[in-house]
Design a protein around this motif. Structure first.
Motif, PDB file in Angstrom:
ATOM      1  N   ALA A 112      -7.284  -4.933  -2.500  1.00 21.51           N
ATOM      2  CA  ALA A 112      -6.787  -4.121  -3.607  1.00 21.51           C
ATOM      3  C   ALA A 112      -6.763  -2.644  -3.226  1.00 21.51           C
ATOM      4  CB  ALA A 112      -7.657  -4.327  -4.846  1.00 21.51           C
ATOM      5  N   ALA A 113      -7.704  -2.245  -2.365  1.00 22.33           N
ATOM      6  CA  ALA A 113      -7.794  -0.843  -1.945  1.00 22.33           C
ATOM      7  C   ALA A 113      -8.700  -0.746  -0.732  1.00 22.33           C
ATOM      8  CB  ALA A 113      -8.335   0.034  -3.076  1.00 22.33           C
ATOM      9  N   SER A 205      -0.042  -0.611   3.786  1.00 24.83           N
ATOM     10  CA  SER A 205       0.523  -0.701   2.432  1.00 24.83           C
ATOM     11  C   SER A 205      -0.572  -0.734   1.367  1.00 24.83           C
ATOM     12  CB  SER A 205       1.388  -1.960   2.314  1.00 24.83           C
ATOM     13  OG  SER A 205       0.633  -3.130   2.570  1.00 24.83           O
ATOM     14  N   THR A 206      -1.827  -0.920   1.770  1.00 22.39           N
ATOM     15  CA  THR A 206      -2.940  -0.956   0.827  1.00 22.39           C
ATOM     16  C   THR A 206      -3.244   0.452   0.327  1.00 22.39           C
ATOM     17  OG1 THR A 206      -3.892  -2.811   2.059  1.00 22.39           O
ATOM     18  CG2 THR A 206      -5.348  -1.647   0.552  1.00 22.39           C
ATOM     19  N   PRO A 207      -3.446   0.644  -0.984  1.00 22.02           N
ATOM     20  CA  PRO A 207      -3.875   1.965  -1.482  1.00 22.02           C
ATOM     21  C   PRO A 207      -5.120   2.432  -0.737  1.00 22.02           C
ATOM     22  CG  PRO A 207      -3.282   0.538  -3.315  1.00 22.02           C
ATOM     23  CD  PRO A 207      -3.267  -0.324  -2.079  1.00 22.02           C
ATOM     24  N   THR A 208      -5.074   3.639  -0.209  1.00 25.01           N
ATOM     25  CA  THR A 208      -6.109   4.100   0.715  1.00 25.01           C
ATOM     26  C   THR A 208      -6.667   5.455   0.324  1.00 25.01           C
ATOM     27  OG1 THR A 208      -5.093   2.891   2.569  1.00 25.01           O
ATOM     28  CG2 THR A 208      -6.594   4.698   3.124  1.00 25.01           C
ATOM     29  N   LEU A 209      -7.994   5.559   0.340  1.00 21.78           N
ATOM     30  CA  LEU A 209      -8.687   6.833   0.168  1.00 21.78           C
ATOM     31  C   LEU A 209      -9.399   7.178   1.462  1.00 21.78           C
ATOM     32  CD1 LEU A 209      -9.933   9.191  -1.528  1.00 21.78           C
ATOM     33  CD2 LEU A 209     -11.839   7.620  -2.037  1.00 21.78           C
ATOM     34  N   ARG A 229      -1.527  12.298   6.228  1.00 22.61           N
ATOM     35  CA  ARG A 229      -0.086  12.481   6.404  1.00 22.61           C
ATOM     36  C   ARG A 229       0.600  11.198   6.863  1.00 22.61           C
ATOM     37  NH1 ARG A 229      -1.790  17.069   9.275  1.00 22.61           N
ATOM     38  NH2 ARG A 229      -1.216  16.073  11.258  1.00 22.61           N
ATOM     39  N   THR A 230      -0.111  10.370   7.607  1.00 26.28           N
ATOM     40  CA  THR A 230       0.512   9.227   8.278  1.00 26.28           C
ATOM     41  C   THR A 230       0.422   7.931   7.473  1.00 26.28           C
ATOM     42  OG1 THR A 230      -0.165  10.281  10.368  1.00 26.28           O
ATOM     43  CG2 THR A 230       0.663   8.040  10.497  1.00 26.28           C
ATOM     44  N   ILE A 231      -0.631   7.754   6.687  1.00 25.21           N
ATOM     45  CA  ILE A 231      -0.768   6.547   5.861  1.00 25.21           C
ATOM     46  C   ILE A 231       0.007   6.759   4.569  1.00 25.21           C
ATOM     47  CG2 ILE A 231      -2.353   5.067   4.574  1.00 25.21           C
ATOM     48  CD1 ILE A 231      -4.497   5.711   6.637  1.00 25.21           C
ATOM     49  N   PRO A 232       1.026   5.960   4.312  1.00 26.73           N
ATOM     50  CA  PRO A 232       1.861   6.169   3.121  1.00 26.73           C
ATOM     51  C   PRO A 232       1.044   6.127   1.829  1.00 26.73           C
ATOM     52  CG  PRO A 232       2.888   4.595   4.630  1.00 26.73           C
ATOM     53  CD  PRO A 232       1.498   4.831   5.146  1.00 26.73           C
ATOM     54  N   GLY A 233       1.219   7.157   1.005  1.00 23.45           N
ATOM     55  CA  GLY A 233       0.599   7.185  -0.313  1.00 23.45           C
ATOM     56  C   GLY A 233      -0.902   7.350  -0.329  1.00 23.45           C
ATOM     57  N   SER A 234      -1.501   7.698   0.795  1.00 23.82           N
ATOM     58  CA  SER A 234      -2.967   7.801   0.847  1.00 23.82           C
ATOM     59  C   SER A 234      -3.462   9.032   0.094  1.00 23.82           C
ATOM     60  CB  SER A 234      -3.438   7.874   2.294  1.00 23.82           C
ATOM     61  OG  SER A 234      -2.938   9.035   2.941  1.00 23.82           O
ATOM     62  N   ARG A 235      -4.734   8.993  -0.269  1.00 23.16           N
ATOM     63  CA  ARG A 235      -5.420  10.134  -0.880  1.00 23.16           C
ATOM     64  C   ARG A 235      -6.454  10.650   0.103  1.00 23.16           C
ATOM     65  NH1 ARG A 235      -2.584   6.333  -3.918  1.00 23.16           N
ATOM     66  NH2 ARG A 235      -2.464   6.927  -6.111  1.00 23.16           N
TER      67      ARG A 235
END
Length: 270
Positions: A112-113, A205-209, A229-235
């Motif tokens: 999930a994350a 593609s996993t939501p990443t912090l 910058r490199t992991i899409p959508g990361s925080r």
């Protein structure tokens, strides 16, 4: 041997979702003691030791399998198969952050994350990429480890921990390093410090912090920024902390970062 025994798996807490915690090089699951209990009231929490570390079965250490981080990613998926029925929130420190990423790339439906604490896809500088060390630096580090494991542990562990105002944590990490089987530690160190998984970051593609200390000689801030910058959508959450182990030396800030991420990504309001 069962996976649960091989990896010394401990399942605590209760809740409809599962959080799994995986430690870094030279450590064991006890390193999560300031973070994991925070989530036990609403999550099923899974703690385990990487094979070759802590209370894992040392006889299960296969130098071929664990000659790449993918071997540990296989183990993570096996642990999750035994302990979780749905997608998991995976929290990995340092090399385990990369291991968790590799596992999620292999089986994204199981995650999930991903929370990456002090991650580094590569410790070695390469062109415009600054990993913190030259190739010669890393080779010298590994050579010193090979020749004098206990001396290396006594020198490196305090530098990795940082936490100048918490000397007991530095002592704890020294002792943890020194308890590790020297042959396994030497092998795992070479796999860890020579790994380069930058190419996989853009496929996540996993939501990443990414939880990054603002003063960490092992994984400097620029590494966290590169991953963000490199992991899409990361925080990216940068916490005030000296050292590579904010889950030990700055647990409140680390928990706050994770809580904020979970609230934003999966709507955890508890």
């Amino acid at each position: 041997m069962s996976v649960l025994k091989r990896n010394n798996v401990q399942v605590l807490g209760s809740g409809p979702a599962t959080m799994a915690f995986s430690h870094g090089f030279g450590c064991d699951q006890s390193m999560w003691r300031f973070v994991a209990p925070t989530f036990e009231g609403r999550y099923r929490t899974v703690l385990f030791d990487l094979v070759g570390s802590g209370g894992s079965d040392l006889a299960s250490y296969d130098y071929t399998k664990y000659g790449a981080l993918s071997g540990y990613a296989d183990d993570v998926l096996e642990v999750l198969d035994e302990t979780a029925t749905g997608p998991v929130i995976f929290v990995g420190h340092s090399v385990s952050a990369t291991i968790g990423m590799l596992a999620a790339l292999r089986a994204p439906e199981r995650f999930a994350a991903n929370v990456m604490v002090g991650p580094s896809p590569s410790f070695i500088n390469d062109g415009e990429y600054h990993g913190g060390f030259t190739r010669a630096d890393v080779e010298e580090l590994l050579e010193t480890l090979e020749n004098n494991f206990l001396g290396w542990s006594s020198t490196m562990a305090p530098a990795i921990m940082g936490a100048p105002e918490q000397p007991h944590l530095r002592d704890e990490l020294v002792n943890s390093f020194c308890r590790t089987d020297p042959d396994i530690a030497k092998h795992f160190a070479r796999v860890t410090f020579l790994a380069d998984h930058r190419a996989e970051l853009s496929r996540v593609s996993t939501p990443t912090l990414i939880v990054q200390s603002d003063d960490d000689f092992l994984a400097p801030v620029c590494v966290g920024e590169y991953m963000h910058r490199t992991i899409p959508g990361s925080r990216l959450a940068i916490v005030r902390n000296i050292g590579h182990c904010p889950h030990l030396s700055a647990p409140s800030a680390s928990v706050d970062a994770i809580e904020g991420f979970l609230h934003e990504v999966i709507g955890d309001d508890a």
